[in-house]
Design a protein around this motif. Structure first.
Motif, short mmCIF file in Angstrom:
data_model
loop_
_atom_site.label_atom_id
_atom_site.label_comp_id
_atom_site.label_asym_id
_atom_site.label_seq_id
_atom_site.Cartn_x
_atom_site.Cartn_y
_atom_site.Cartn_z
N ASP A 167 23.67 15.09 -21.26
CA ASP A 167 24.29 14.20 -20.53
C ASP A 167 25.71 14.22 -20.90
N PRO A 168 26.47 14.59 -19.58
CA PRO A 168 27.89 14.88 -19.40
C PRO A 168 28.62 13.40 -20.03
N THR A 169 27.99 12.16 -19.81
CA THR A 169 28.82 11.00 -20.28
C THR A 169 28.70 10.93 -21.58
N GLY A 170 27.67 11.46 -22.53
CA GLY A 170 27.41 11.11 -23.93
C GLY A 170 27.27 9.76 -24.22
N LEU A 171 26.69 8.97 -23.25
CA LEU A 171 26.57 7.58 -23.51
C LEU A 171 24.97 7.41 -24.11
N ALA A 172 24.23 8.36 -24.10
CA ALA A 172 22.87 8.02 -24.43
C ALA A 172 22.52 9.40 -25.06
N PRO A 173 21.75 8.95 -26.35
CA PRO A 173 20.99 10.34 -27.10
C PRO A 173 20.19 11.17 -26.26
N ILE A 174 20.18 12.39 -26.56
CA ILE A 174 19.22 13.26 -25.61
C ILE A 174 17.97 13.09 -26.12
N GLU A 175 17.55 12.64 -27.29
CA GLU A 175 16.15 12.42 -27.46
C GLU A 175 15.53 11.44 -27.02
N GLY A 176 16.47 10.44 -26.36
CA GLY A 176 15.96 9.29 -25.86
C GLY A 176 15.71 9.11 -24.34
N LEU A 177 15.82 10.41 -23.71
CA LEU A 177 16.07 10.51 -22.23
C LEU A 177 14.51 10.75 -21.66
N VAL A 178 14.26 10.10 -20.35
CA VAL A 178 13.04 10.13 -19.84
C VAL A 178 13.17 10.62 -18.64
N ARG A 179 12.65 11.84 -18.25
CA ARG A 179 12.93 12.34 -16.65
C ARG A 179 11.89 11.55 -15.49
N ILE A 180 12.95 11.18 -14.64
CA ILE A 180 12.36 10.61 -13.47
C ILE A 180 12.10 11.69 -12.14
N ALA A 181 13.20 12.15 -11.63
CA ALA A 181 13.28 13.00 -10.68
C ALA A 181 14.50 13.97 -10.79
N CYS A 182 14.37 15.01 -9.94
CA CYS A 182 15.60 16.02 -10.11
C CYS A 182 15.79 16.38 -8.55
N GLY A 183 16.78 17.03 -8.54
CA GLY A 183 17.31 17.50 -7.11
C GLY A 183 18.51 18.26 -7.53
N ARG A 184 19.24 18.64 -6.10
CA ARG A 184 20.36 19.19 -6.22
C ARG A 184 21.45 18.67 -6.58
N ASP A 221 0.74 -1.28 -0.11
CA ASP A 221 0.00 0.01 0.00
C ASP A 221 0.73 1.03 -0.07
N PHE A 222 1.53 1.67 -1.09
CA PHE A 222 2.40 2.72 -1.38
C PHE A 222 1.65 4.11 -0.98
N HIS A 223 2.33 5.02 -0.54
CA HIS A 223 2.20 6.38 0.06
C HIS A 223 2.54 7.06 -1.43
N GLU A 224 1.71 7.64 -2.26
CA GLU A 224 2.36 8.33 -3.47
C GLU A 224 2.33 9.93 -3.43
N ASP A 225 3.50 10.59 -3.76
CA ASP A 225 3.33 12.11 -3.63
C ASP A 225 4.11 12.44 -4.95
N GLU A 226 3.71 13.68 -5.46
CA GLU A 226 4.07 14.18 -6.73
C GLU A 226 4.74 15.80 -6.13
N ASP A 227 5.83 16.20 -6.54
CA ASP A 227 6.12 17.55 -6.18
C ASP A 227 5.65 18.42 -7.68
N ALA A 228 5.37 19.57 -7.02
CA ALA A 228 4.72 20.54 -8.01
C ALA A 228 5.60 21.06 -9.03
N ASP A 229 6.86 21.19 -8.77
CA ASP A 229 7.99 21.73 -9.56
C ASP A 229 8.34 21.05 -10.74
N PHE A 230 8.60 19.66 -10.60
CA PHE A 230 9.12 18.80 -11.43
C PHE A 230 8.16 17.64 -12.04
#
Lengths: 266, 266, 266, 266
Positions: free
Chosen positions: D215-232, D45-54
C-alpha cells in the motif's frame, strides 16, 4: 463605435499578496478612452505601468482582505473591420522585428507541432484567406462548452478534445496561424453583446502590415471589441494574477454600445 | 575580461527561404564590443535589428544556395560575477514591468506545474540562496548526455528523463526559478572554455535589481560568458531560424580569452 | 491461402541479457502451421510459452554475444475476409468477458480522450460501417512517413502529427475504435506483399462475435496476413524485447504466397 | 484475518446503459469467502464472470433508472504479510509467462520513461529492498491530497505534481517498479481501517515467486486488505464502469475486522 465598459471585481486576499490587474482599456492607436474611472474600496495605491507596444496597462499592489475594484470607461474603439480575405501574408523579412516573437510557440500554443496539419488542411490558402479558413475549421470542429478544459489546457489538447471556451478557441486559432507562418497573439477584451457578459479572449494576426482582431468563437461582433492587453497566450493576459492565493467574492463585467449616459459610480 | 569569439556557419538554403541569425554579441550594458566583423559569402544584404531591452541583434535575409556567414568579435564582457547567495528576491510590486513576463510559463518551461515541487524541495530558501539550491539540485539530479532530448523536450520531460543538454538544463533551471517566483530567462552565449566549443544556452535570474547569469550545466566559467540573445526559452534564442528547411554544411564556434591578436579573416 | 514466412534476426547481446522473441506464427483457430523450423546459431535453449487466448508464442532465453535466430514456416492462414460494413457492434453485456479489456485505454492508445471526436466524426455509423469509416479517415488524414514518430509516440501525438508508420496507424485505429465502444487490439503479423518486407503492425476489432483483422495502412492485402501475437498496443507485441540493451546486426523478414518449395535452411 | 466488507452503491442510469461492477471479493488463493450476499433493488439479472488468473469477478447488466446494489461478505483474507526486504527479484526467464505483461507500460504507468530515474535513485537495491525503497521515496515525496489529480492523471504527472490520492500513489509505485524490472499490477481492495472508508487502490509486485500486496499510501494495514480485482492500472479495476453516463445517488463502503455478527440486510 462608442462603448461603455465596466468591470467590478471583488476578491479576498488573505493572507495579503501582490496582485496584478489587467482590466483597463488599452491605449491602442485608433482606440480612444473618452473618459474613465477607477475606484478601489478600500483605496489602494496602485503601481501603474503601460507597455510601449500595445498600450496595455497593468495595476499592481500588495492587497489585503476584501478589495473591490471598479473600473469603467467610455471608449471609442474606432472602426474595427472584419479581416478581409485579401489581407496579405508577409515573409519573415518583411515583418517588424517586434512582431517576430509572435511566430514562435508558447506555453499553450505549441505551433511547432502543427505544421503538417496546417499544410494539409489549409495549404491552398494564404494570408487573410488562410486565417478565415482556420476560423471556419474551428467553428466546424470545436464545440463551445464549459467544463471540458481547465487552466492548463493547451491547443494540442483542445485539438483532441474538440471542445473548450474562448481561451481554448483562441489558443487553437493562434497555434494554427503560427503553424502557417502568420504572427498571432492573444488579446483580452471587453466585448459588446457577449452573452453571458465577461472578459473575452480573442486573438489578432499580423497581415497587410497591421494587426487584425478576430474572434474564433464568433460570440461577439468584431466592431464591439475593446482591447485590454495582449501577449503570447493566456499566460500573459490574465485579468488578475496573484503571487499567493485569492478568493473570488463576486465579479461582473459589462460592455454596452452607446454614449448617452455619463459614467455612474458603483 | 576580453574574449575573442567567432562563429562560422555554412548552410544550404534550397529552395530559397527567409532566415534569421542571432549570432552577434549583444549590446548589453557592461559588455563592450571592441571590434567586430561580419562576412558573408556570397555577400548578403541583411536586415539588422536590435531590441531595446537586451541589445540582442538579429540578421534577416532571404537566402539561396550555400551561404557562409562568418562573425568575429573582440569583446570585453566586463566583470561577470557568480550569483551571491545573499542576492535578494523581489515581490511582484518591486519588479520592473518589463521583467514580469519572465515569471510566466512558456513553451518549454511549464513552471505552473512545479509550484509544489519547488516549495517542497527549496521551500526554506529564497533569492540567491534558492537559485543556488536549484542549481545544486540540477547538478545532482540531471545527467549531461546528448541523445536523450530533442528540439521538443520540455522541462517536464527533462524532470522525468533526468538527462539532457545545455538547453534542457536551462529549461529546467528557468522552470524551477519561475515556480519559485523568481524571474528567469534563457540566454544564448559564447562561452570561453566550453568543451566542445559551441553556442551555449544558459539563463539569467532577476535578483537584487539586476539580471545575474548562471550556467546550470557548470560547463563554462561565468566570467567567460558573452551574451548574444535572450528570451522566454529556446523558442526565442535559436542562432538560426528558417521559414523553410535548410541543411547544415559545416559550422564552428570558438571563444578564446585574450586580446593580443587583431581579427583575421576567415 | 498458403504463405511461406521467414524471419532472420541477428542481434548482439553484450553484456548478456534476457530476451523475449515473439516471431512465431500464432496457433490461431483457422490459421494452420503446416510446417515450421526454428534454428538458432549458436544453439539456445529457449523457454517457450503459448497464451491460451490468441495462441501467441513467446521464446525466452538469456542470450550472450551474437545470436542468429531463423524462423520459417509454411502456414495456411485460412480465408481472411475484409471487414463487412454490416458487421454488428455489441453492447458490453454481449461481449465475452476476456474481450472487455480491449475496450480500455492503454499506453499508446488513450481512447478515453477521443470520445467526442469519435462521436462528432463517425457518430452516424456503428459496427463494421464505423470501423470502415475510421479506416477511411486514417487514409485521408495520416501520411505514411518514417522519421516522424518514435517508440514513445502515442495516438494523441499521431493525431496531431498526421504522419507515422504502421505502428502509429494501428494505435490511431485502435484508439478511435475503443473510443467508439468497439473492442480493438494490436496484432503483429507477417504480411504478404508488404513493401519493403518487414514485420507488420495491424489491429483487429471484435464485431459480429468475432475478431476481424484490418490494416489501417492499406499496405498489405488482408488475405495475406499471418497473425503472430496480440496485445493492447505496441508495448505488448514487440518481436524482440530485452531486459538490457542489444544491438542489431542484420535482419530480414519475408512472406511469400505459395507452397511449391519445401523449407530451406538459412 | 476475518473481515466483514460491505458496499452500498446507488446510482441512477438514465438513459439506460450497460454497466460493469467489480465489487465482489476475489476468489484468490488464500482469501476465503465465508459467506456473501448480493442484493439489487430493483432486482437485476446480472451476467457474472470470473477471471482465471486473479479470481476477480465482474457483474454486468443493462441498467435503467435508480439501481441500488448491496454487496456484503465475510471473508478470511488469510495471513497477509508485509513485503520482506529479502524477497528476490527474478530475471525475465524465471517469470511465469502470464506475469510478463505486468512489466510493460500502461495508460497511467509510462514506466518506459522512468528507467534512468529508477536507476539513479534506487540503483543500489533490488527485489524487496528496492520495492521498499520505492515506497519510502513515495512517502517522502508525494503528498496525499485530493483535488490535485483527476481521472486522467498519469504517473508522469504525479511525479511532477508531488501529490495525489491512492490511485495516483499506486500508479507512481507501479511505474517505478516496472522501470526497475519488477512486475507490478494495480489491485482494488476493501481495506480495514481505511479512513475515510472507501474502495482502496493498491498494487502488488511479483517477487520470490509470488505476488506481494503493498500500500503506497500507508493508509491501511496490509493484514486488513481484501482483494477485489487487478489489472495493469486504474483503467482495468474501476468498481463501476458504464457505457453511457450515470449519476451517483449515494455510496458507502465499509470493512470491519471480526466475525461475531451474521450478515445483515441493508
Amino acid at each position: 463605435m462608442k462603448i461603455r465598459v465596466r468591470a467590478d471585481l471583488v476578491y479576498r486576499f488573505d493572507p495579503p499578496t501582490d496582485a496584478i490587474y489587467k482590466i483597463q482599456v488599452a491605449h491602442w492607436p485608433g482606440q480612444t478612452v473618452i473618459e474613465e474611472r477607477l475606484v478601489t474600496n478600500p483605496p489602494q495605491d496602485f503601481h501603474e505601468d503601460e507597455d510601449a507596444d500595445f498600450g496595455a496597462r497593468t495595476l499592481r499592489a500588495r492587497l489585503s482582505g476584501e478589495v473591490a475594484v471598479t473600473y469603467e470607461a467610455l471608449v471609442d474603439n474606432g472602426t474595427l473591420m472584419g479581416l478581409p480575405p485579401g489581407a496579405t501574408q508577409h515573409d519573415w523579412n518583411d515583418l517588424p522585428a517586434e512582431v517576430l516573437t509572435y511566430l514562435w510557440p508558447s506555453r499553450y500554443c505549441p505551433s511547432d507541432q502543427f505544421g503538417r496539419f496546417a499544410e494539409r488542411q489549409f495549404g491552398d490558402t494564404a494570408g487573410g484567406e488562410r486565417v478565415l479558413a482556420i476560423l471556419g475549421w474551428i467553428t466546424e470542429n470545436i464545440d463551445y462548452e464549459a467544463g471540458v478544459s481547465d487552466s492548463e489546457t493547451t491547443a494540442s489538447r483542445t485539438f483532441i478534445d474538440r471542445a473548450g471556451v474562448c481561451r481554448d478557441f483562441t489558443h487553437m486559432g493562434i497555434t494554427l496561424c503560427r503553424a502557417s507562418g502568420i504572427p498571432a497573439r492573444a488579446v483580452s477584451a471587453f466585448a459588446h453583446q457577449l452573452n453571458p457578459p465577461d472578459f473575452h479572449a480573442i486573438f489578432e494576426v499580423w497581415l497587410s502590415n497591421g494587426w487584425w482582431l478576430v474572434d474564433p468563437t464568433g460570440l461577439a461582433p468584431i466592431e464591439g471589441l475593446v482591447r485590454i492587453a495582449c501577449g503570447r497566450d493566456a499566460a500573459d493576459i490574465a485579468f488578475l494574477s496573484t503571487q499567493g492565493t485569492c478568493e473570488l467574492v463576486r465579479q461582473s463585467i459589462t460592455a454596452v454600445a452607446g454614449d448617452a449616459d455619463s459614467l455612474k459610480a458603483a
